[in-house]
Design a protein around this motif. Structure first.
Motif, PDB file in Angstrom:
ATOM      1  N   GLU A   1      62.591  59.301  55.492  1.00 51.37           N
ATOM      2  CA  GLU A   1      61.423  60.181  55.371  1.00 51.37           C
ATOM      3  C   GLU A   1      60.998  60.695  56.743  1.00 51.37           C
ATOM      4  OE1 GLU A   1      58.680  57.621  53.306  1.00 51.37           O
ATOM      5  OE2 GLU A   1      59.228  58.423  51.337  1.00 51.37           O
ATOM      6  N   LYS A   2      60.981  59.776  57.696  1.00 44.28           N
ATOM      7  CA  LYS A   2      60.626  60.167  59.071  1.00 44.28           C
ATOM      8  C   LYS A   2      61.606  61.216  59.619  1.00 44.28           C
ATOM      9  CE  LYS A   2      60.572  58.344  63.783  1.00 44.28           C
ATOM     10  NZ  LYS A   2      61.656  59.216  64.217  1.00 44.28           N
ATOM     11  N   GLY A   3      62.891  60.933  59.474  1.00 42.96           N
ATOM     12  CA  GLY A   3      63.891  61.848  60.027  1.00 42.96           C
ATOM     13  C   GLY A   3      63.836  63.223  59.368  1.00 42.96           C
ATOM     14  N   ILE A   4      63.662  63.227  58.080  1.00 45.34           N
ATOM     15  CA  ILE A   4      63.669  64.508  57.366  1.00 45.34           C
ATOM     16  C   ILE A   4      62.457  65.347  57.740  1.00 45.34           C
ATOM     17  CG2 ILE A   4      63.424  65.526  55.063  1.00 45.34           C
ATOM     18  CD1 ILE A   4      65.449  63.405  54.083  1.00 45.34           C
ATOM     19  N   SER A   5      61.311  64.688  57.932  1.00 45.43           N
ATOM     20  CA  SER A   5      60.137  65.489  58.298  1.00 45.43           C
ATOM     21  C   SER A   5      60.349  66.118  59.679  1.00 45.43           C
ATOM     22  CB  SER A   5      58.853  64.657  58.221  1.00 45.43           C
ATOM     23  OG  SER A   5      58.886  63.668  59.207  1.00 45.43           O
ATOM     24  N   GLU A   6      61.056  65.414  60.559  1.00 42.05           N
ATOM     25  CA  GLU A   6      61.368  66.010  61.866  1.00 42.05           C
ATOM     26  C   GLU A   6      62.338  67.192  61.724  1.00 42.05           C
ATOM     27  OE1 GLU A   6      61.015  61.667  64.036  1.00 42.05           O
ATOM     28  OE2 GLU A   6      62.655  62.993  64.644  1.00 42.05           O
ATOM     29  N   LEU A   7      63.330  67.023  60.844  1.00 39.03           N
ATOM     30  CA  LEU A   7      64.291  68.114  60.644  1.00 39.03           C
ATOM     31  C   LEU A   7      63.603  69.363  60.103  1.00 39.03           C
ATOM     32  CD1 LEU A   7      67.358  66.260  59.038  1.00 39.03           C
ATOM     33  CD2 LEU A   7      67.255  67.302  61.321  1.00 39.03           C
ATOM     34  N   MET A   8      62.611  69.138  59.252  1.00 43.06           N
ATOM     35  CA  MET A   8      61.939  70.301  58.672  1.00 43.06           C
ATOM     36  C   MET A   8      61.137  71.077  59.698  1.00 43.06           C
ATOM     37  SD  MET A   8      61.105  69.084  54.844  1.00 43.06           S
ATOM     38  CE  MET A   8      62.458  69.081  53.651  1.00 43.06           C
ATOM     39  N   VAL A   9      60.608  70.369  60.679  1.00 40.65           N
ATOM     40  CA  VAL A   9      59.936  71.068  61.784  1.00 40.65           C
ATOM     41  C   VAL A   9      60.959  71.945  62.516  1.00 40.65           C
ATOM     42  CG1 VAL A   9      58.779  70.761  64.009  1.00 40.65           C
ATOM     43  CG2 VAL A   9      58.157  69.297  62.046  1.00 40.65           C
ATOM     44  N   LEU A  10      62.133  71.385  62.761  1.00 42.07           N
ATOM     45  CA  LEU A  10      63.171  72.138  63.474  1.00 42.07           C
ATOM     46  C   LEU A  10      63.648  73.338  62.658  1.00 42.07           C
ATOM     47  CD1 LEU A  10      65.092  69.037  64.828  1.00 42.07           C
ATOM     48  CD2 LEU A  10      63.752  70.665  66.197  1.00 42.07           C
ATOM     49  N   GLN A  11      63.771  73.162  61.356  1.00 41.60           N
ATOM     50  CA  GLN A  11      64.144  74.299  60.497  1.00 41.60           C
ATOM     51  C   GLN A  11      63.117  75.420  60.628  1.00 41.60           C
ATOM     52  OE1 GLN A  11      64.303  72.332  56.661  1.00 41.60           O
ATOM     53  NE2 GLN A  11      66.547  72.462  56.556  1.00 41.60           N
ATOM     54  N   GLN A  12      61.838  75.045  60.575  1.00 40.77           N
ATOM     55  CA  GLN A  12      60.797  76.065  60.624  1.00 40.77           C
ATOM     56  C   GLN A  12      60.754  76.751  61.985  1.00 40.77           C
ATOM     57  OE1 GLN A  12      59.592  77.257  57.918  1.00 40.77           O
ATOM     58  NE2 GLN A  12      60.696  75.622  56.850  1.00 40.77           N
ATOM     59  N   GLN A  13      60.915  75.954  63.048  1.00 42.37           N
ATOM     60  CA  GLN A  13      60.947  76.559  64.391  1.00 42.37           C
ATOM     61  C   GLN A  13      62.077  77.566  64.488  1.00 42.37           C
ATOM     62  OE1 GLN A  13      61.298  73.188  66.976  1.00 42.37           O
ATOM     63  NE2 GLN A  13      59.072  72.852  67.113  1.00 42.37           N
ATOM     64  N   SER A  14      63.227  77.187  63.963  1.00 47.98           N
ATOM     65  CA  SER A  14      64.376  78.075  64.036  1.00 47.98           C
ATOM     66  C   SER A  14      64.114  79.360  63.241  1.00 47.98           C
ATOM     67  CB  SER A  14      65.605  77.356  63.482  1.00 47.98           C
ATOM     68  OG  SER A  14      66.635  78.274  63.251  1.00 47.98           O
ATOM     69  N   LEU A  15      63.536  79.202  62.069  1.00 43.03           N
ATOM     70  CA  LEU A  15      63.306  80.373  61.218  1.00 43.03           C
ATOM     71  C   LEU A  15      62.203  81.281  61.753  1.00 43.03           C
ATOM     72  CD1 LEU A  15      63.789  78.721  57.735  1.00 43.03           C
ATOM     73  CD2 LEU A  15      65.019  80.740  58.573  1.00 43.03           C
ATOM     74  N   SER A  16      61.332  80.724  62.591  1.00 42.68           N
ATOM     75  CA  SER A  16      60.222  81.551  63.072  1.00 42.68           C
ATOM     76  C   SER A  16      60.609  82.330  64.325  1.00 42.68           C
ATOM     77  CB  SER A  16      59.015  80.670  63.349  1.00 42.68           C
ATOM     78  OG  SER A  16      59.328  79.759  64.379  1.00 42.68           O
ATOM     79  N   LYS A  17      61.806  82.047  64.839  1.00 45.96           N
ATOM     80  CA  LYS A  17      62.259  82.793  66.027  1.00 45.96           C
ATOM     81  C   LYS A  17      62.556  84.244  65.683  1.00 45.96           C
ATOM     82  CE  LYS A  17      64.166  78.897  68.456  1.00 45.96           C
ATOM     83  NZ  LYS A  17      65.392  78.096  68.519  1.00 45.96           N
TER      84      LYS A  17
END
Lengths: 242, 242, 242, 242, 242, 242
Positions: free
Chosen positions: F226-242
């Protein structure tokens, strides 16, 4: 007839920008990403300490190649060959060509009973994937051979010359060097040429897609290919000397 | 260096005896047995009133080829491809070459939405099977087209020129025309050339089996091929005029 | 009910003209073209100095068969099995029948640990291809065995008897010998019979295509088959004595 | 020569105990477990409201069969055909035989444009699986047809007669009815016979495994088969009348 | 929200009636028919005195599984995988799961260099075939191991614990044990759980078919699975003690 | 017991450096290179204006995935699946998992009758390729959907939530997040977890490679995931907001 205008105002006798990146991946004995403009092919060389049945006990090694294209390397997605359960005739033709081209510059006796397996996988396609594959596979093979020399597994290089390849073609009557996809689709004649560092031919495969071609046109195309290949060989050597 | 001596005292620039037998079997719209010396290939042309998916609704026809070899056409028996469950890379390469060569002399619009399927099956092999196949397939295709004309299914021939093919090669430095099996095995360079009746090239496929070849050698080989193909075209016409 | 009239005014109990041509191709140890009227099958026998796994170390040899049909051996083109990637059930059934029939007249011990591989390829089909194949394969096998005897590889023939086969059938109530294609398509019962030189049965395969058949009809058909096979055996011997 | 003694003191002309269990599984339109001694075959009939391409638009239906054997139905485990990626020649031969046998008693016009798919899966094998399969498949097909009649999808039965099958063979010169595995392995001649309720033959497949057989032996075997099949038909009817 | 009502008024936390029949067929070293309600799976264990390549010479054995479904085990007939020429992804996934589950309770060293091959064939499907297969395969494997012990081929059991499996799921918010087909089709979450006799997990495979599931729901499902598996293990032991 | 020390002194609960590169190749509607440390997977999303047969006429779209690994993505070369003629069970299992995971966050009605085909090709493997593939495929799918929205082909996003995946495992008793290859090989339990942006589970696949795992261990692993996935989702969103 007006002359065909190439994308990016490229001259008829010019290569696209070529980039050769060694050690592109970490596991293979040789790993090269080669780019001819938007065409990107990953060429890896794997050393295996065994040979196929027809070479067992011969004291000789073997050099062979496989070729693949990622499904979305192309404009529209093409079926995944692993899912369809077989390689297309085109794929087999290309991987046989790559294998023959590389073997042409290998002294298999000096390689010893081991195999260099070249895998050429197209990440992005924009024409000229087979010629990029041959040109990149040579660099990967050289890296694999250097590893064998460094490890003391062989004492003398089995590589007898460099090898590189380029496509040439006639588009609307204009002879062009290093066809990109739109040119390849439009061309009347398409020729893939493979040469050694000594300036000799390993393979010449000319195909009339539309109108058949004359001896004079063929001579023009061969001249253009010789020029392109000699430039590629300089780039191979620069890359290898880094 | 002494010159290579051919079997039966054949001259370096001579074809083997070529025989073209039309109507060799009864069912096909065109059926030709072609012999280049001991090489015997049965070429049939089948007309089918449908086209593959990529041509449907185009108003255009299609010409395609398949190639096979009887298991004991060769010195030692080769596996039956139907039993192994797939065609070899070599087989696919050859049948693609035959198909392209024939399409080069077809105006697919004039053929109408139908397919001419060429089947080239090697009964006995002694080198040059693909070039015999192309040369014989042209005659079979011509017979099939004549049948379509006679039946009033088309009013104008879709055939734009004759097409024929020959192999040439360098054996011990000597350029030879129309290689038989033992010559093919021994040669340094092997070249298959396909030309039209207008004397233009449809395909040139040169491969260095041993030593890479020079531009001068290539020129010699092309000259020899031109000579051989013009002779084959005379034989095709003689056969068709019977 | 009027009697069925055969093409060419052939009598109900007559074979079509049968021709057996030995040494039809040059590479195989036995090579026979057999013709039953318009049906033409090339039967080659290849000797291989190894046996399949289930016979290894047994001191015994093996005799096996493969069967194929050229795509345009038939009225309308049939798909090439090598291209489709598998042999049809019909093909497998036929090649298993040919193999069993030939093994029935072989003493595998006397053959020694080697294989005789029979390839039966239909060049032109007009009914009766499997029976022609068995009849021709026997002659090819005999030639291969004679070669082994001559070469001193075996000292005694492993062949215990001749074997031949014919089809019989009921067409519109009339028992016919050696069905051609149009008869085969129209028949109610179709029977393939394989017999040895001693007049015994190796295989009897009767199939009601339309109406089921009676014991009396079966007896008639078997009598006709015996007659036809004894005539075929005379032709086999004449051919072998040339 | 002493007579061959069968297991369980079975008489030469006796069937093994036969059991037919209808509605063995719940989903299929017909589902029959048939046992010939230790041989157990599950036969299901599936009704599908479509026909294969060659029957589309014909107004006729189709009846077809598939056959399989569980890997450990046999003494030693046999490879799973689904894992090997193809059905053996034997499997295809058997399923073609089952299909033909059932079609022989079907009026496909009366079936309408639908398919009855018969699946015969061997749970346990001890000889005679194909004849048990045909005999059981008939009962499953009858149940499926009864369902169609009951549902008003057809108004008249398409079944024209019963069909059943048995194996007979010569073991050490003794003609035996309904061979079990050890007898089948030891027999010189093995014959599978399929008959209709009218006492006519649908299929006769006799094979000499060892010595070729005479006409007199064949007559004996056919007589034995007729006796066995008439007994099987009584059992089919008893089962269907429950 | 009203609670989901199960067929036969089964309680949410109840297994279907489970029946385990040993020695269901005669040839295999272990042969078990396991029934979870209408789901019936035949599990056979075959002992083979050889191991796959990756275990040769290791002194260790191997345990592996294959899974299949008879074409009409299901409501509508599914294609026969042997006829289609390949196993589906689902089949491969299931047989890999069965193999891993069984290996989890085997000490491969104590098994010696031999293979236990588990074949799980679904005779009738109504949900839960993979969990029934694992639970039944354990009993079959135990029988095979007992045979090896009795024969003195091994002196100590390689089985370290029992293993069994069950499905659980959320249907309309209700956690259910041992899903039957209609429940499985309707469920939002489907979980297959494999546990050892020590109450530890070997596999947990939870899939949200519709809505994703929460940690709390997962906990509920795992609790239900633990209860079901402990009941199955009692049934396994009862069956084995007969 | 001493704690397991990870390479690069990574903490047990830390992800490897994750990099997400959008528009990695030019032809696909979505093209993402995702890196989890040395693991590199190219994920492309292709939009096709047609759906597979089971969705035709339904008004719904489809989302599916294929997975592949370049032959030399791994330490030692693995066979090319296209050359072997089939995808391994492992490959099929993984691509089915990716497809299900992505469909879990798609409203297929809102997608309309079109397909998003996700191709996940492993360029370099160092553990966690399937979880990287799911995480990267989501970003590629989002780019493809954005393209459809921009082109006005759909007016509302069919994506209902983010989805990402991570592996967790027990190595020498220590729960670790995001296993690399050497950890994966050494671990007793390996669990792949897929979750949505709402913090719910889509898939949980836990496998005991060595010792079976307890409920308490499973709880620890799920927490880590759960911890790891929530971190990955932040990275997904950062990437998509570029």
């Amino acid at each position: 007839m007006t002359e065909f205008v190439r994308s990016g105002a490229r001259a008829a006798h010019s290569l696209r920008p070529v980039r050769i990146t060694r050690n592109y991946t970490i596991h293979a004995e040789g790993s090269v990403l080669i780019e001819f403009g938007a065409t990107r092919v990953l060429c890896t060389a794997s050393v295996e300490e065994r040979v196929p049945p027809h070479k067992r006990g011969s004291g000789e090694g073997w050099v062979t190649a496989e070729y693949g294209m990622l499904p979305r390397a192309t404009h529209t997605r093409s079926d995944r060959e692993a899912a369809r359960g077989k390689q297309s005739g085109r794929t087999q033709e290309i991987q046989r060509l790559i294998g023959r081209s590389l073997r042409a510059v290998f002294d298999l006796k000096k390689l010893g009973e081991r195999t260099i397996q070249l895998d050429c996988d197209v990440i992005q396609a924009d024409g000229g994937t087979r010629t990029a594959a041959i040109t990149g596979a040579f660099v990967a093979a050289q890296d694999a051979v250097n590893g064998l020399l460094k490890a003391g597994k062989i004492t003398e290089t089995p590589i007898t010359a460099a090898v590189a390849a380029i496509s040439v073609g006639l588009v609307q009557g204009t002879p062009l060097l290093d066809l990109e996809y739109t040119e390849d689709s439009a061309c009347d004649t398409d020729m893939n040429v493979v040469m050694t560092g000594a300036g000799h031919f390993v393979e010449v495969q000319g195909t009339a897609e539309g109108v058949a071609f004359t001896r004079a046109e063929m001579d023009q195309l061969l001249g253009l290919a010789e020029k392109g290949i000699s430039e590629l060989m300089v780039l191979q050597q620069q890359s290898l000397s880094k």
